[in-house]
Enzyme design. Sequence first.
Site, PDB file in Angstrom:
ATOM      1  N   ARG A  35      11.564  -1.845  11.162  1.00 52.31           N
ATOM      2  CA  ARG A  35      10.335  -1.511  11.904  1.00 52.31           C
ATOM      3  C   ARG A  35      10.136  -2.464  13.069  1.00 52.31           C
ATOM      4  NH1 ARG A  35       5.084  -0.366   8.181  1.00 52.31           N
ATOM      5  NH2 ARG A  35       4.082  -1.360   9.969  1.00 52.31           N
ATOM      6  N   ARG A  55      -9.630   1.328   9.323  1.00 57.79           N
ATOM      7  CA  ARG A  55      -9.484  -0.089   9.663  1.00 57.79           C
ATOM      8  C   ARG A  55     -10.693  -0.591  10.459  1.00 57.79           C
ATOM      9  NH1 ARG A  55      -3.324   0.602   9.559  1.00 57.79           N
ATOM     10  NH2 ARG A  55      -2.413  -1.472   9.573  1.00 57.79           N
ATOM     11  N   LYS A  77       0.841  -1.216   0.000  1.00 55.96           N
ATOM     12  CA  LYS A  77       0.000   0.000   0.000  1.00 55.96           C
ATOM     13  C   LYS A  77       0.874   1.264   0.000  1.00 55.96           C
ATOM     14  CE  LYS A  77      -2.113  -1.019   3.920  1.00 55.96           C
ATOM     15  NZ  LYS A  77      -1.495  -2.318   4.285  1.00 55.96           N
ATOM     16  N   ARG A 137      -1.118  -8.847  13.343  1.00 56.26           N
ATOM     17  CA  ARG A 137      -1.598  -7.854  12.367  1.00 56.26           C
ATOM     18  C   ARG A 137      -2.380  -8.521  11.245  1.00 56.26           C
ATOM     19  NH1 ARG A 137       3.843  -5.592  10.918  1.00 56.26           N
ATOM     20  NH2 ARG A 137       2.850  -4.086   9.558  1.00 56.26           N
ATOM     21  N   ARG A 185      11.272  -6.169   4.598  1.00 58.63           N
ATOM     22  CA  ARG A 185      11.103  -4.820   5.153  1.00 58.63           C
ATOM     23  C   ARG A 185      11.775  -4.708   6.528  1.00 58.63           C
ATOM     24  NH1 ARG A 185       5.147  -2.462   5.322  1.00 58.63           N
ATOM     25  NH2 ARG A 185       4.974  -3.701   7.187  1.00 58.63           N
TER      26      ARG A 185
HETATM   27  P1  AMP Z   1       0.718   0.360   9.203  1.00 58.09           P
HETATM   28  O1  AMP Z   1       1.927   1.179   8.922  1.00 58.09           O
HETATM   29  O2  AMP Z   1      -0.503   0.824   8.446  1.00 58.09           O
HETATM   30  O3  AMP Z   1       0.963  -1.109   9.048  1.00 58.09           O
HETATM   31  O4  AMP Z   1       0.357   0.593  10.737  1.00 58.09           O
HETATM   32  C1  AMP Z   1       1.268   0.249  11.762  1.00 58.09           C
HETATM   33  C2  AMP Z   1       0.522   0.154  13.080  1.00 58.09           C
HETATM   34  O5  AMP Z   1      -0.053   1.438  13.409  1.00 58.09           O
HETATM   35  C3  AMP Z   1      -0.666  -0.801  13.090  1.00 58.09           C
HETATM   36  O6  AMP Z   1      -0.272  -2.147  13.351  1.00 58.09           O
HETATM   37  C4  AMP Z   1      -1.499  -0.211  14.229  1.00 58.09           C
HETATM   38  O7  AMP Z   1      -0.944  -0.508  15.495  1.00 58.09           O
HETATM   39  C5  AMP Z   1      -1.327   1.283  14.004  1.00 58.09           C
HETATM   40  N1  AMP Z   1      -2.350   1.815  13.066  1.00 58.09           N
HETATM   41  C6  AMP Z   1      -2.115   2.392  11.853  1.00 58.09           C
HETATM   42  N2  AMP Z   1      -3.249   2.775  11.274  1.00 58.09           N
HETATM   43  C7  AMP Z   1      -4.244   2.439  12.135  1.00 58.09           C
HETATM   44  C8  AMP Z   1      -5.664   2.556  12.087  1.00 58.09           C
HETATM   45  N3  AMP Z   1      -6.280   3.095  11.029  1.00 58.09           N
HETATM   46  N4  AMP Z   1      -6.375   2.080  13.153  1.00 58.09           N
HETATM   47  C9  AMP Z   1      -5.762   1.559  14.226  1.00 58.09           C
HETATM   48  N5  AMP Z   1      -4.428   1.388  14.325  1.00 58.09           N
HETATM   49  C10 AMP Z   1      -3.665   1.827  13.290  1.00 58.09           C
END
Ligand code: AMP
Length: 186
Positions: free
Chosen positions: A133, A88, A13, A144, A127
Site C-alpha cells: 500500500r 472519521r 479492523k 495517519r 502490511r
Molecule cells: P484506510 O484503509 O481506512 O486506512 O483508509 C486509507 C485512506 O483513505 C485514509 O488514510 C484516508 O486518506 C482515506 N479515507 C478512508 N476512509 C476515510 C474517511 N472515512 N474519511 C476520510 N478519509 C478516508
Amino acid sequence: MNIILFGPPGAGKGTQAKILEKEYGFKQLSTGDMLRAEVSGQTELGKKMKVIMDQGNLVPDEIVIEMIRTYVESDDCEKGAIFDGFPRTVAQADALSSMLKECGKAIECVIELQVEDDALVGRIEKRAEEEGRDDDTVDAFKVRLGLYRDYSADVLPYYKAKGLHSLLDGDQSVEDVSKALRLLVS
Ligand code: AMP
C-alpha cells in the site's frame, strides 16, 4: 446488526470485519477499500484522491459520505453492515446516522480496537511488505496516527454519549480479538 469498527491504522479492523462478514453475513463497508478501488481504476476521482491518501490525510467528508450512501441503501446490507474506517469525523457520523434512519436502521454497536503505538508500527511494516500500500510508509503512517488521535477525540465521545461504545484489546491474537468481538455482536 450495524457495527462500527473503530481503531488506528493497523489495528486489524479490515481483518476482523472480513471474519464478521463471513460468519454473520454483515457487509464490510471500508471507505479505504472503496477509495483504493477508485485509485487502481484510475478514475478522475481516484487520481485526485491518491495524492491526499498517499500523504495520509483525510479525503473530504462529502466524497466518503456519498460513497457509503450507495451501499447503505443496497440489499447487500440487509443483514447489517460493518463500517470499517468510517465515520472519521462528526460530520460523517451525523450523515451516517441520517442515512441509516431513512432506511429504518441505526448503529447498534461501536467497537474501538485499542492497540499500542509500537505494535502498530510493526503491523504497518508487515502490511507494507505484503500488500504494498502506497500509504504504509513511515511518514504517511505518522500523519495517519496523528489524525486518528485527533478525530477519535471527536468521534468517540459522540458514540459514548449514545451509550454505544465498547473498548476491545486489539493487542491480542487475531483469534482472541475475534472471540471477544463475537461476544459483543451475538
Ligand atoms: P484506510 O484503509 O481506512 O486506512 O483508509 C486509507 C485512506 O483513505 C485514509 O488514510 C484516508 O486518506 C482515506 N479515507 C478512508 N476512509 C476515510 C474517511 N472515512 N474519511 C476520510 N478519509 C478516508
